[in-house]
Design a protein around this motif. Sequence first.
Motif, mmCIF file in Angstrom:
data_model
loop_
_atom_site.group_PDB
_atom_site.id
_atom_site.type_symbol
_atom_site.label_atom_id
_atom_site.label_comp_id
_atom_site.label_asym_id
_atom_site.label_seq_id
_atom_site.Cartn_x
_atom_site.Cartn_y
_atom_site.Cartn_z
ATOM 1 N N UNK A 105 0.844 -1.202 0.000
ATOM 2 C CA UNK A 105 0.000 0.000 0.000
ATOM 3 C C UNK A 105 0.876 1.248 0.000
ATOM 4 N N UNK A 106 1.935 1.246 0.809
ATOM 5 C CA UNK A 106 2.847 2.390 0.842
ATOM 6 C C UNK A 106 3.454 2.630 -0.534
ATOM 7 N N UNK A 107 3.908 1.587 -1.202
ATOM 8 C CA UNK A 107 4.510 1.744 -2.531
ATOM 9 C C UNK A 107 3.520 2.368 -3.508
ATOM 10 N N UNK A 130 11.795 -0.880 0.910
ATOM 11 C CA UNK A 130 11.283 -1.697 -0.195
ATOM 12 C C UNK A 130 10.292 -0.902 -1.043
ATOM 13 N N UNK A 131 9.398 -0.167 -0.380
ATOM 14 C CA UNK A 131 8.413 0.629 -1.104
ATOM 15 C C UNK A 131 9.077 1.766 -1.869
ATOM 16 N N UNK A 132 10.059 2.408 -1.254
ATOM 17 C CA UNK A 132 10.751 3.524 -1.903
ATOM 18 C C UNK A 132 11.447 3.077 -3.180
ATOM 19 N N UNK A 139 15.276 10.133 -1.067
ATOM 20 C CA UNK A 139 15.893 10.069 0.256
ATOM 21 C C UNK A 139 14.868 9.578 1.270
ATOM 22 N N UNK A 140 15.363 8.835 2.274
ATOM 23 C CA UNK A 140 14.533 8.405 3.393
ATOM 24 C C UNK A 140 15.104 9.007 4.669
ATOM 25 N N UNK A 141 14.247 9.662 5.440
ATOM 26 C CA UNK A 141 14.600 10.233 6.736
ATOM 27 C C UNK A 141 13.905 9.418 7.820
ATOM 28 N N UNK A 142 14.570 9.231 8.955
ATOM 29 C CA UNK A 142 13.924 8.570 10.091
ATOM 30 C C UNK A 142 13.924 9.505 11.297
#
Length: 345
Positions: A105-107, A130-132, A139-142
């Motif tokens: 769903x996120x993807x 995986x979705x990104x 970029x992914x931020x946490x």
Amino acid sequence: MMNDTPHAEIEIPEQAFTPFVLRRAQEWGDRPALVDGQTGRIVSYSQLYQRIRHTAKSLVQRGYRKGDVFAFYSPNLPDYVIAVHAIATMGGIVTTVSPSRSGEILAGHLQASGAKALLTTAQLLPQAQEAAGQSCVQEIFTFDQVDGAIPFNELFESILAVNEAPTNALLEPGHDLVALSAGNSATDAFALTPHTHADYVRNLCHLSVTDDLVAGDVFLLAVPVYRSYGMMLLNHALQHGATVVVLRQFELAPFLTTAQQYRATRAPLSDVILVALARQSTLERFALASFRVFYVQAGQSDDDTRHRCQQHLHVAFKCVNEQQSYALAGCDADYELSVSTVSCA
């Protein structure tokens, strides 16, 4: 209960979302704005104001521009709020996904929105990565420290002069988007509805006219901010200088313990929270006399459940009318999106 108020009776300022919400933040200074209900970490109004500005500049320095979409896949956190307003400040667009949604769903949501960045947590990072990989995300931020992603708090560290504007983006409140919201079910998760800065400001103005929330209130937030209901009431509280105690999710014992610890005066309720609070035997073990107001959505739960809860806690219920107070309608149809219309250009 909140009554419908004719639009003509309310003066709606032509102002962007964040400057409207935080127009008195510097005046309130060291007053707590956000409290992490799990750790006790406090973000004052002055810190909130500064971190939003610094984060907005950091995002611009990283190459993000007005119109870029940022997806959120995270539970409630104080830094979630900072990120939303930093993105709005630099002209970006926020879109949110429930952290309970699957990676699939996120993807699909990332593809539908054309998101360029994803904000999540260490726990959700594997699904996020995986979705990104199936989307335009660069970029992914946490919101916490973990290998494989950029710590969000690094964005607080940009150098910004006292009177420096964090971005040169010129915002048109009636035209520029601040959010793309998705439906609540899996079948409409990719049907994204656009909301402008003016939509948010208008709805906050209507809430202000029909609610007496004040700076001394302590607002306990356990409903999700990825839903419009939670996001709008959160910003309603910040607009008036209340202290917002943020819970990652609703669990009855932590909710009651936190309410007692911080002497919470107000809280928005979901059906699950309302039913849980209607059980008198649970409440008797806690000192909850500080509660004065509960917010519920129009059509939420039944009168008997509310009555039992009101008897136990002696609170007033304010019904947030879906059409007037938090649903963000009246947007330009030209903004309609679908998976097929978004590219990674």
